[in-house]
Design an enzyme around this catalytic site. Structure first.
Site, PDB file in Angstrom:
ATOM      1  N   GLU A   1      -8.652  29.943 -39.687  1.00  0.00           N
ATOM      2  CA  GLU A   1      -9.630  30.744 -38.961  1.00  0.00           C
ATOM      3  C   GLU A   1      -9.016  30.967 -37.584  1.00  0.00           C
ATOM      4  O   GLU A   1      -8.197  30.155 -37.139  1.00  0.00           O
ATOM      5  CB  GLU A   1     -10.947  29.977 -38.832  1.00  0.00           C
ATOM      6  CG  GLU A   1     -11.018  28.997 -37.679  1.00  0.00           C
ATOM      7  CD  GLU A   1     -10.185  27.726 -37.876  1.00  0.00           C
ATOM      8  OE1 GLU A   1      -9.484  27.583 -38.892  1.00  0.00           O
ATOM      9  OE2 GLU A   1     -10.228  26.884 -36.990  1.00  0.00           O
TER      10      GLU A   1
ATOM     11  N   LYS B   1      -1.590  25.272 -30.053  1.00  0.00           N
ATOM     12  CA  LYS B   1      -2.013  25.371 -31.454  1.00  0.00           C
ATOM     13  C   LYS B   1      -0.887  25.054 -32.435  1.00  0.00           C
ATOM     14  O   LYS B   1      -1.139  24.553 -33.531  1.00  0.00           O
ATOM     15  CB  LYS B   1      -2.576  26.775 -31.743  1.00  0.00           C
ATOM     16  CG  LYS B   1      -3.846  27.098 -30.969  1.00  0.00           C
ATOM     17  CD  LYS B   1      -5.014  26.240 -31.434  1.00  0.00           C
ATOM     18  CE  LYS B   1      -6.264  26.542 -30.648  1.00  0.00           C
ATOM     19  NZ  LYS B   1      -7.407  25.677 -31.006  1.00  0.00           N
TER      20      LYS B   1
ATOM     21  N   SER C   1      -3.194  25.242 -21.673  1.00  0.00           N
ATOM     22  CA  SER C   1      -3.141  25.288 -23.139  1.00  0.00           C
ATOM     23  C   SER C   1      -2.415  26.517 -23.694  1.00  0.00           C
ATOM     24  O   SER C   1      -1.905  26.475 -24.807  1.00  0.00           O
ATOM     25  CB  SER C   1      -4.563  25.233 -23.705  1.00  0.00           C
ATOM     26  OG  SER C   1      -5.366  26.217 -23.065  1.00  0.00           O
TER      27      SER C   1
END
Ligand SMILES: CC/C=C(/N=C/c1c(COP(=O)(O)O)cnc(C)c1O)C(=O)O
Length: 387
Positions: free
Chosen positions: A103, A81, A370
């Site tokens: 968000e 991210k 991830s």
């Protein structure tokens, strides 16, 4: 901003100005030498890129194929991210805005946005479903330490889709001072393209690392799919190489018939959600269906439009993995490779473990890992109580 019939800007008129401003910035500022140099330096010196490409020795031996992990879990903040949050944070500053809005579901995007904001001297507001506030409390604490203001959302299923709804409403009102740092490759144009742009570093590095370490391209590139950003980041570089199979993995939830899941590409229908035409879980009269997954970052009834396009064109395939299979992959990676993966990433690893028989011996399977699993200790504890 279309991917076949999917994509577009299905938003209230009031959101067109900020979206067009971001599109303009994406086409002028992002390609500039100055922006690319600043972004690259931060990815190296702040995030710690390139992230490792690691061949799992024990699982590769046991499974009969080479299991390679792209270690986005080793990035600063613990997930992919940060690649997107940093890129959008730089854009926010270039556009002269002071507030980064995000968000979050798993809290990794919230932490990444709060991290970028702290480092870039921006304010940060994070919208998070109340259900996710309690099941990802580790990341809630981290966001607080990083100076973010967290707004818990009590409406709907109190998960990611509700956080996005609330964030979009806030953005309409505060668009002059606020940049919406959208956390995945979904949402209205230009977000799916912008987020892919910032995440495509994953696939660029992986291609170079595979050619150097294995002397060839991978036979499979596998990634979990929530909104689709780590997957499109891993896939994008390989799309032109038809011999590389692209496998997206959606969350099947408990997998029980009639129970909720988060697999719109496998089990959904075309429709508009959060500003884009894509695949989504909806009733026959267009009400959004509740989703479920053990992994909060996959617990979303929609998906980014580019994946809907890649599926429609046949360039990528999308499988499902249920909660138990993801949990088993989580434990296997812990016990056999000494790596504690995020529950989202565990879905991608599970695909490799569950499909051993159909993967030719000696294949090179590249899995995008991830994120790390520290945030999931509570969920794991809860899940193990019911085993
Ligand atoms: C944008 C909301 C999604 C979040 N996380 C999603 C996520 C995902 C799924 O998101 P995508 O890559 O965008 O499909 C995969 N792996 C990890 C470690 C994640 O945290 C978040 O809030 O952190």
């Amino acid at each position: 901003g279309y991917f076949g019939q999917f994509g577009g800007m299905f938003v209230p008129e009031l959101l067109m100005p900020p979206l067009l401003e971001i599109e303009e910035a994406m086409n002028t500022i992002v390609p500039s030498e100055a922006f690319q140099a600043e972004f690259k330096a931060l990815l190296e010196d702040y995030v710690g890129r390139p992230s490792a490409l690691y061949r799992c020795p024990n699982l590769s031996k046991r499974l009969g194929f080479n299991l390679w992990l792209k270690r986005e879990d080793l990035n600063h903040t613990g997930a992919h991210k940060i690649n997107n949050a940093l890129g959008q944070g730089l854009l926010c500053r270039h556009m002269g805005k002071q507030v980064l809005l995000a968000e979050t579901g798993a809290g990794m995007h919230g932490v990444a946005t709060a991290t970028a904001a702290a480092m870039l001297g921006l304010e940060c507001v994070v919208y998070m479903g109340a259900e996710d506030v309690s099941r990802q409390s580790h990341n809630v604490k981290r966001m607080g330490l990083l100076g973010a203001r967290i707004v818990p959302i009590e409406s709907g299923t109190r998960t990611l889709k509700d956080a996005i709804n609330a964030a979009l409403r806030m953005w309409i009102a505060e668009q002059r001072t606020t940049h919406y740092c959208f956390g995945t490759a979904a949402g209205p144009h230009p977000f799916p393209t912008l987020v892919r742009e910032f995440q495509s570093v994953i696939g660029r590095e992986a291609k170079e690392q595979m050619l150097r370490k294995a002397g060839k391209l991978p036979d499979y590139v596998v990634a979990c799919v929530g909104g689709g950003s780590n997957a499109i980041g891993a896939f994008h570089e390989f799309v032109p190489h038809g011999e590389v199979q692209l496998i997206g993995v959606e969350a099947a939830g408990t997998g029980e018939p009639g129970c909720h899941h988060s697999a719109p590409l496998n089990l959904g229908t075309p429709g508009v959600l959060h500003g884009a035409m894509s695949m989504l879980l909806q009733t026959k009269d267009g009400q959004i269906e509740p989703s479920h997954s053990i992994a909060p970052g996959l617990d979303y009834p929609g998906v980014g439009p580019e994946h809907a396009g890649l599926q429609a064109s046949g360039r990528a395939r999308y499988a499902t993995v249920n909660d138990s299979q993801a949990y088993n992959a989580f434990r296997t990676l812990c016990r056999e490779e000494g790596i504690i993966p995020a529950l989202e990433s565990s879905h991608a690893v599970a695909w490799a473990l569950e499909n051993v028989r159909s993967i030719p011996k000696k294949s090179d399977v590249l899995v995008c890992l991830s994120g790390r699993g520290d945030k999931d200790m509570g969920i794991i504890e809860e899940f193990e109580k019911n085993l």
